[in-house]
Scaffold this active site. Sequence first.
Site, mmCIF file in Angstrom:
data_model
loop_
_atom_site.group_PDB
_atom_site.id
_atom_site.type_symbol
_atom_site.label_atom_id
_atom_site.label_comp_id
_atom_site.label_asym_id
_atom_site.label_seq_id
_atom_site.Cartn_x
_atom_site.Cartn_y
_atom_site.Cartn_z
ATOM 1 N N ASP A 1 3.508 -14.255 21.608
ATOM 2 C CA ASP A 1 3.133 -13.689 20.329
ATOM 3 C C ASP A 1 2.781 -14.752 19.311
ATOM 4 O OD1 ASP A 1 6.342 -12.078 20.432
ATOM 5 O OD2 ASP A 1 5.896 -14.196 20.175
ATOM 6 N N LYS B 1 0.599 -9.480 16.467
ATOM 7 C CA LYS B 1 -0.272 -8.734 15.563
ATOM 8 C C LYS B 1 -1.678 -9.290 15.658
ATOM 9 C CE LYS B 1 2.188 -6.990 11.691
ATOM 10 N NZ LYS B 1 3.003 -7.507 10.619
ATOM 11 N N MET C 1 12.612 -13.879 8.056
ATOM 12 C CA MET C 1 11.690 -12.813 7.653
ATOM 13 C C MET C 1 11.935 -12.446 6.193
ATOM 14 S SD MET C 1 11.811 -10.570 11.129
ATOM 15 C CE MET C 1 13.463 -10.948 11.646
HETATM 16 N N1 SAH Z 1 13.259 -15.799 17.317
HETATM 17 C C1 SAH Z 1 12.776 -16.518 16.179
HETATM 18 C C2 SAH Z 1 12.748 -15.668 14.930
HETATM 19 C C3 SAH Z 1 11.731 -14.570 15.003
HETATM 20 S S1 SAH Z 1 11.633 -13.644 13.528
HETATM 21 C C4 SAH Z 1 13.626 -17.768 15.990
HETATM 22 O O1 SAH Z 1 14.647 -17.913 16.640
HETATM 23 O O2 SAH Z 1 13.245 -18.636 15.205
HETATM 24 C C5 SAH Z 1 10.359 -14.497 12.666
HETATM 25 C C6 SAH Z 1 10.948 -15.270 11.507
HETATM 26 O O3 SAH Z 1 11.408 -16.525 11.952
HETATM 27 C C7 SAH Z 1 9.973 -15.603 10.414
HETATM 28 O O4 SAH Z 1 9.797 -14.519 9.536
HETATM 29 C C8 SAH Z 1 10.655 -16.753 9.740
HETATM 30 O O5 SAH Z 1 11.696 -16.302 8.908
HETATM 31 C C9 SAH Z 1 11.292 -17.451 10.911
HETATM 32 N N2 SAH Z 1 10.458 -18.550 11.390
HETATM 33 C C10 SAH Z 1 9.857 -18.661 12.584
HETATM 34 N N3 SAH Z 1 9.210 -19.832 12.674
HETATM 35 C C11 SAH Z 1 9.416 -20.478 11.526
HETATM 36 C C12 SAH Z 1 9.024 -21.725 11.010
HETATM 37 N N4 SAH Z 1 8.264 -22.578 11.721
HETATM 38 N N5 SAH Z 1 9.420 -22.078 9.773
HETATM 39 C C13 SAH Z 1 10.183 -21.267 9.038
HETATM 40 N N6 SAH Z 1 10.589 -20.065 9.478
HETATM 41 C C14 SAH Z 1 10.219 -19.672 10.688
#
Ligand code: SAH
Length: 510
Positions: A42, A64, A178
């Site tokens: 994704d 998306k 998020m």
């Molecule tokens: N499984 C993922 C989270 C998925 S939900 C994890 O463990 O990181 C998606 C959210 O992850 C985003 O809305 C944001 O809050 C966070 N996120 C993912 N990548 C990011 C990044 N490079 N920098 C900051 N926040 C990030």
Amino acid sequence: MKPPAGPPAGWVALVGAGPGDPGLVTVRGLALVRMADAVVHDRLVPPELLDFAPEGAQRIFVGKSPGGEMRSQDEINALLVGLARAGRRVVRLKGGDPFLFGRGAEEAEALARAGVPFEVVPGVTSAVAGPATAGIPLTRRGVASSVAIAAGHGAPGGATGRTDWGALARADTAVVLMVVKRLADVVGELLAAGRSPGTPAAVVQDATLPGQRTVTAPLGGIVEAARRAGIRPPAVLVAGEVVRLRDVLGGWDTRSLSGVSVLVTRPRDQAPDLSAVLRELGAEVIEAPAIRIAPPRSPEPMRRAARAIAAGRYSWIALTSANGVHALAEALRAEGLDARALGSTRVAAIGEGTARALSGLGIRADLVPEAFTTQALGKVFPRAPASGGRVLLARADKADPALTAAVRARGWTPEDVVAYRILSAGRLPAAVRRRVVRGEVDVLTFASAGTVRAFLGALGERPAGKVVCIGPVAARAAREAGLRVAAVAREHTIAGLAAAVVKAAGRRAR
Ligand code: SAH
């Protein structure tokens, strides 16, 4: 015992891709990507990781789409089950860790229900990496000993309104993912649950990516601070006394090119070394090969040259690129010959890549000019004896005639043979073009005059960004095309080019 008949057993690996920097995937995760028949990914997955999948592997995007269309979770579950049942080795690549807000649990449940073998490879989650790369540890002896992690859409009015904000507010450190759209609601909940407005807070955007940004403010002011800074998703909020440690620990990423975007225009099969060096220095590398190498229209001239080599008709062979070396090896092979055919023929090589390719054939170059330009080779080329002699120049179709002239001026009879052709790689990807024209790429690199011309031809307008060239010939081509050249590599090598990029970016080498 014979294995049971039927399709080979497929499986699914739920692999955490890490927070964004492709270097932060696990060794196990990468090994699985390398053997996958299908990679289902994704939006937040580093695109570079997909390049590690085998050439023929299916790459299926289920995030998306630009139109906002999204596959339902049921559809994704069914897709994974279907692929595995068809015998595929499926890697389900997810941003961060698959089991933290990634709906990995739902997919694993579906696989378990369907009886599909699966494994889970944890990843580096943004909940930890985001704060960490901003200089914020989640715990610190004497400062914070508990952490709570929540999702912003658990705030009232969000998708799931069931978060226990009181528990989050009571943890020493609170992390919210998020969070950008619902930042005001989330902060409101934390304050209402008793967290002090003076609590140090930070929002970290694009953590571990070249555009990483961090905004800090007391919790009471973080909404306004993030709004003013134009913070966009993906970002994480972190609140707690640990945020103060950023004053001491922040700014540790002192790599020479961190935060700098660099365009690499070399052909893809030659770009990896330059790209790797630049990434190692912290740059965001955008690969847009401007040229591609093709065989000559007819193989016959090179094959004739190979036969002449075997007959001892040349005093020298001059090669100016690894492509020329490969073409020579191929022509020898086609004639049933190998490096031994050179006998006492001497070999001159321009550039360390050329010399390295030669040593791959077991040939040590007799002459490698100190400055890696065609002119330099012309200057150091020995004078011909009174009896003269022939020099084979096995080069590109549009090779610099200056070398031919220099060789002739030294009493030799040069013989130009087209070893390979340089063709334009064609259209630039739209996203690359947009960034280059808008000035969103800091440095453009050119490793030959041919790439300058082909790139500008494909772009069709003026690029913004600083131009860096591997040597004077490429620089001249750039200037002739009306570009200002910010830096020319002092040493005409990949390392030299990378050093020139550092200089052009206004950074210091470490
Ligand atoms: N499984 C993922 C989270 C998925 S939900 C994890 O463990 O990181 C998606 C959210 O992850 C985003 O809305 C944001 O809050 C966070 N996120 C993912 N990548 C990011 C990044 N490079 N920098 C900051 N926040 C990030």
